[in-house]
Write a protein that holds these residues in place. Structure first.
Motif: not given
Ligand SMILES: NC(=O)C1=CN([C@@H]2O[C@H](COP(=O)(O)OP(=O)(O)OC[C@H]3O[C@@H](n4cnc5c(N)ncnc54)[C@H](O)[C@@H]3O)[C@@H](O)[C@H]2O)[C@@H](O)CC1
Ligand SMILES: [K+]
Length: 180
Positions: A23-30, A90-100, A102-104, A120-122, A169-171
């Motif tokens: 549901t975060g931005n990694n999902g949005g990229d997907g 599912i997760f990109g760089i926003g991962l902030d805790r261990p995956v457990e 239903k996500f696991a 996608v990304d990570v 390259d995303i600029g």
């Molecule tokens: N930051 C940037 O400049 C850009 C980011 N982009 C995309 O955005 C992604 C990062 O997006 P976000 O910052 O929204 O983060 P993510 O989409 O990686 O994940 C964030 C969501 O996951 C939840 N979460 C984290 N760890 C979890 C866990 N272990 N179990 C369950 N839920 C968990 C968080 O609470 C949050 O809701 C990048 O990886 C990339 O795909 C790109 O679109 C381009 C630019």
């Protein structure tokens, strides 16, 4: 070449594609990849890990577009039968805790499936800074990383999760700076 181009390059069987989106931005990229595949005639389904009204702003926008195109969006499940390629968003760089929990379960199902996996990304679950898995972690066939290869991808351990690594390259660049 963007991430979608990597999927279209002939190495993936695109007969029936699943985009597994968080549901975060990694999902949005997907979701954006799902749309681009759909307009090229690919049969694509989206599984979403959370409620549609609990997504990031960008992801909500992408969902709206998917509904316009009538691309199926269904709740996440461990039944991945029949999919030939799975896009892991599912997760990109926003991962902030261990995956457990239903996500696991979902990530273990992705790893157990016979489909090729494109991250996608990570690879979801991998700490992109250290290359350490944080609980269940996707083992990708290939990963398209945005802007730069994360530090964790060049470690021996990290490489086992990314598979073939592409950098898109995303600029934006590490040494971007603004003078005002
Ligand atoms: N930051 C940037 O400049 C850009 C980011 N982009 C995309 O955005 C992604 C990062 O997006 P976000 O910052 O929204 O983060 P993510 O989409 O990686 O994940 C964030 C969501 O996951 C939840 N979460 C984290 N760890 C979890 C866990 N272990 N179990 C369950 N839920 C968990 C968080 O609470 C949050 O809701 C990048 O990886 C990339 O795909 C790109 O679109 C381009 C630019
Ligand atoms: K991912």
């Amino acid at each position: 070449m963007g991430a979608t181009g990597r999927l279209l390059n002939g190495n993936f069987d695109l007969s029936k594609v699943l985009v597994f989106a968080g549901t975060g931005n990694n999902g949005g990229d997907g979701l954006a990849i799902a749309r681009m595949l759909h307009v090229r005639g690919v049969d694509v389904t989206v599984m979403l890990t959370g409620a549609e009204d609990h997504t990031s702003t960008e992801t909500a926008q992408q969902l709206k577009i998917l509904h316009y195109y009538q691309i199926p969006v269904i709740p996440a499940s461990t039944d991945l039968t029949g999919y030939t390629t799975i896009v892991d968003a599912i997760f990109g760089i926003g991962l902030d805790r261990p995956v457990e929990g239903k996500f696991a379960d979902w990530i273990n199902a992705i790893n157990a499936s016979s489909a090729k996996v494109f991250s996608v990304d990570v690879p979801s679950g991998l700490n992109a800074d250290t290359g350490e898995p944080q609980g269940a972690t996707v083992k990708a066939t290939a990963t398209s990383s945005f802007a730069y290869a994360k530090n964790g991808f060049v470690t021996d351990q990290g490489k086992q999760y990314t598979g073939q690594l592409y950098v898109e390259d995303i600029g934006v660049y590490l040494d971007d700076h603004y003078e005002g």
